[in-house]
Each structure stands twice: as C-alpha cells, then as structure tokens.
Design a protein around this motif. Structure first.
Motif, PDB file in Angstrom:
ATOM      1  N   GLY A  30       3.050  12.656  -6.509  1.00  0.00           N
ATOM      2  CA  GLY A  30       1.965  13.373  -6.261  1.00  0.00           C
ATOM      3  C   GLY A  30       0.571  12.583  -6.987  1.00  0.00           C
ATOM      4  N   ILE A  31       0.656  11.768  -7.999  1.00  0.00           N
ATOM      5  CA  ILE A  31      -0.174  10.897  -8.565  1.00  0.00           C
ATOM      6  C   ILE A  31      -0.758   9.922  -7.744  1.00  0.00           C
ATOM      7  N   ILE A  32       0.359   9.113  -7.155  1.00  0.00           N
ATOM      8  CA  ILE A  32       0.173   7.996  -6.222  1.00  0.00           C
ATOM      9  C   ILE A  32      -0.719   8.653  -4.903  1.00  0.00           C
ATOM     10  N   ASP A  33      -0.112   9.736  -4.439  1.00  0.00           N
ATOM     11  CA  ASP A  33      -0.896  10.076  -3.156  1.00  0.00           C
ATOM     12  C   ASP A  33      -2.313  10.443  -3.528  1.00  0.00           C
ATOM     13  N   ALA A  34      -2.517  11.327  -4.556  1.00  0.00           N
ATOM     14  CA  ALA A  34      -3.764  11.850  -4.939  1.00  0.00           C
ATOM     15  C   ALA A  34      -4.654  10.637  -5.193  1.00  0.00           C
TER      16      ALA A  34
ATOM     17  N   THR B 193      13.896  13.268  -7.891  1.00  0.00           N
ATOM     18  CA  THR B 193      13.637  14.042  -9.125  1.00  0.00           C
ATOM     19  C   THR B 193      12.342  14.708  -9.280  1.00  0.00           C
ATOM     20  N   ALA B 194      12.115  15.482 -10.251  1.00  0.00           N
ATOM     21  CA  ALA B 194      10.916  16.105 -10.516  1.00  0.00           C
ATOM     22  C   ALA B 194       9.767  15.003 -11.212  1.00  0.00           C
ATOM     23  N   ARG B 195      10.479  14.337 -11.809  1.00  0.00           N
ATOM     24  CA  ARG B 195       9.768  13.113 -12.341  1.00  0.00           C
ATOM     25  C   ARG B 195       8.934  12.159 -11.398  1.00  0.00           C
ATOM     26  N   ASP B 196       9.936  12.000 -10.410  1.00  0.00           N
ATOM     27  CA  ASP B 196       9.592  10.964  -9.251  1.00  0.00           C
ATOM     28  C   ASP B 196       8.535  11.889  -8.292  1.00  0.00           C
ATOM     29  N   GLN B 197       8.820  13.148  -8.187  1.00  0.00           N
ATOM     30  CA  GLN B 197       7.944  14.035  -7.197  1.00  0.00           C
ATOM     31  C   GLN B 197       6.548  14.087  -8.064  1.00  0.00           C
ATOM     32  N   HIS B 198       6.565  13.995  -9.307  1.00  0.00           N
ATOM     33  CA  HIS B 198       5.363  14.031 -10.025  1.00  0.00           C
ATOM     34  C   HIS B 198       4.454  12.842  -9.724  1.00  0.00           C
ATOM     35  N   LEU B 199       5.355  11.679  -9.903  1.00  0.00           N
ATOM     36  CA  LEU B 199       4.755  10.307  -9.783  1.00  0.00           C
ATOM     37  C   LEU B 199       4.107  10.338  -8.205  1.00  0.00           C
TER      38      LEU B 199
ATOM     39  N   SER C 172       0.995  -1.212   0.012  1.00  0.00           N
ATOM     40  CA  SER C 172       0.084  -0.021   0.062  1.00  0.00           C
ATOM     41  C   SER C 172       0.797   1.195  -0.019  1.00  0.00           C
ATOM     42  N   ILE C 173       0.176   2.307  -0.271  1.00  0.00           N
ATOM     43  CA  ILE C 173       0.941   3.579  -0.259  1.00  0.00           C
ATOM     44  C   ILE C 173       1.346   4.060   1.342  1.00  0.00           C
ATOM     45  N   ASP C 174       2.399   4.372   1.297  1.00  0.00           N
ATOM     46  CA  ASP C 174       3.156   4.537   2.652  1.00  0.00           C
ATOM     47  C   ASP C 174       3.644   5.885   2.856  1.00  0.00           C
ATOM     48  N   ALA C 175       3.009   6.603   3.604  1.00  0.00           N
ATOM     49  CA  ALA C 175       3.532   8.027   3.846  1.00  0.00           C
ATOM     50  C   ALA C 175       4.748   8.274   4.359  1.00  0.00           C
ATOM     51  N   ASN C 176       5.502   7.155   4.887  1.00  0.00           N
ATOM     52  CA  ASN C 176       6.835   7.583   5.329  1.00  0.00           C
ATOM     53  C   ASN C 176       7.811   7.138   4.098  1.00  0.00           C
ATOM     54  N   THR C 177       7.461   7.230   2.900  1.00  0.00           N
ATOM     55  CA  THR C 177       8.388   6.648   2.009  1.00  0.00           C
ATOM     56  C   THR C 177       9.272   7.970   1.719  1.00  0.00           C
ATOM     57  N   PRO C 178      10.569   7.919   1.608  1.00  0.00           N
ATOM     58  CA  PRO C 178      11.449   9.021   1.494  1.00  0.00           C
ATOM     59  C   PRO C 178      10.974   9.904   0.258  1.00  0.00           C
ATOM     60  N   ALA C 179      11.285  11.184   0.600  1.00  0.00           N
ATOM     61  CA  ALA C 179      10.879  12.074  -0.578  1.00  0.00           C
ATOM     62  C   ALA C 179      11.707  11.795  -1.883  1.00  0.00           C
TER      63      ALA C 179
ATOM     64  N   GLN D 180       7.157   4.411  -5.258  1.00  0.00           N
ATOM     65  CA  GLN D 180       6.380   3.825  -4.114  1.00  0.00           C
ATOM     66  C   GLN D 180       7.238   3.122  -2.989  1.00  0.00           C
ATOM     67  N   LEU D 181       8.206   2.451  -3.472  1.00  0.00           N
ATOM     68  CA  LEU D 181       9.272   1.912  -2.527  1.00  0.00           C
ATOM     69  C   LEU D 181      10.416   2.657  -1.920  1.00  0.00           C
TER      70      LEU D 181
END
Length: 180
Positions: A20-24, A12-18, A2-9, A100-101
């Motif tokens: 955001g999609i996963i969280d939303a 990259t911008a691509r990873d930040q975008h992804l 499952s989506i884990d809020a404790n996953t490290p930030a 995610q991981l």
C-alpha cells in the motif's frame, strides 16, 4: 526498477501494508515529482564529557563514547550509530524490495562491522582517513523462494538502499560555523 502492478499479491499483513505504501507513493510521485523530495533533520547539543543529546523528530537519542575515547559508554558512539543506520536501512530496503519484486521473505538477519584506524581521528597520521577503512555487511535471508530470487533481491537492495548509498558515494556536505 519501477513499481509493477503485475506483482503477485503480498502474503502477509506486513507485506500488504508495504504494498500500500509503495503504490500510494508511486501514484503521488507520478502526479507531482516534487513530492519525491524529503527533508530529514536532527539537532542536538553536547552533554557531559563527549556525550551528545540528539533530537530526531519526536525521538531523543543519546550518543557517547567508551572510556578509552573519553566517554562513559552509556550509549553507542557515532561510528556505531552509523553502522546501526546502515543495518536498519538494509532491513527496511530488503522488506520493501521483497514486496516490490514479489519475493516471499520470512526473516532477515544482518551483521555489520567496520574497520576504523583511530590514527586518522587523533591526527596521528594524516595519511590515514578518520572514517571507516572498510565496512562489511553479512545478510542472512530465509523464506521459500529459490536462492536465485534472493540474489535478485540483494542486487535490488544494493542499488536502492539510501544509507548504503551514503557509505559508497561521496555526498556533498556543507558546514557553517556560528559563534557567540
């Protein structure tokens, strides 16, 4: 998984975008599980010879066959497109699950190949299936993580890739014939 809020930030911008999609998506589905259902649709028609003109959303896709199968080889054939779908879905799934991981992933390279015995398609041997007898996927990942993390990533991708699931499992399909 499952989506884990404790996953490290993500780095990259691509990873930040992804991320955001996963969280939303996780938030939207938590509020209304009915939002998890998606309908994908294509439509098309035959063209000259064995060519097909396919519409997918706002995109147009040409499908053809090589001359040995009656085409002009102007585009990939249907089984090549199936391999394209598998490869591209693997890329997407690797990217999403790396985020995610929390696994840093610099690059992904894939090769996909499938064995098809045309005797099944041509009806020359009813004991031979018309589809792929075997499909092989070779994945090359690069990044700074330990190899074990990339093995963990592969396991997550194998468990969650939609097109890989289509290849591995029977999917109910209904067909309706309409004549004019």
């Amino acid at each position: 998984m499952s989506i884990d809020a404790n996953t490290p930030a993500p780095a990259t911008a691509r990873d930040q975008h992804l991320r955001g999609i996963i969280d939303a998506t996780g938030s939207a589905i938590a509020d209304d599980p009915g939002k998890a259902l998606a309908l994908f649709r294509t439509e098309g028609a035959g063209g000259d010879g064995v060519r097909s003109h396919i519409r997918v959303g706002r995109h147009t896709v040409l499908v053809d066959e090589p001359p040995a199968l009656g085409g002009e080889d102007d585009a990939p054939n249907p089984v090549e497109n199936a391999l394209v779908a598998l490869l591209s879905c693997q890329v997407v799934t690797y990217r999403f699950w790396a985020v995610q991981l929390g696994i840093p992933l610099d690059d992904i390279e894939l090769e996909v190949e499938g064995d098809l015995d045309v005797r099944g398609f041509f009806g020359l041997d009813d004991g031979v299936r018309p589809g792929f007898g075997e499909v092989r996927v070779a994945v090359r990942l690069s990044g700074p993580a330990e190899p074990q993390r990339y093995h963990e990533l592969k396991e997550a991708v194998d468990a969650h890739c939609p097109v890989l699931d289509l290849f591995r499992n029977t999917t109910p399909v209904t067909t309706e014939l309409v004549t004019s």
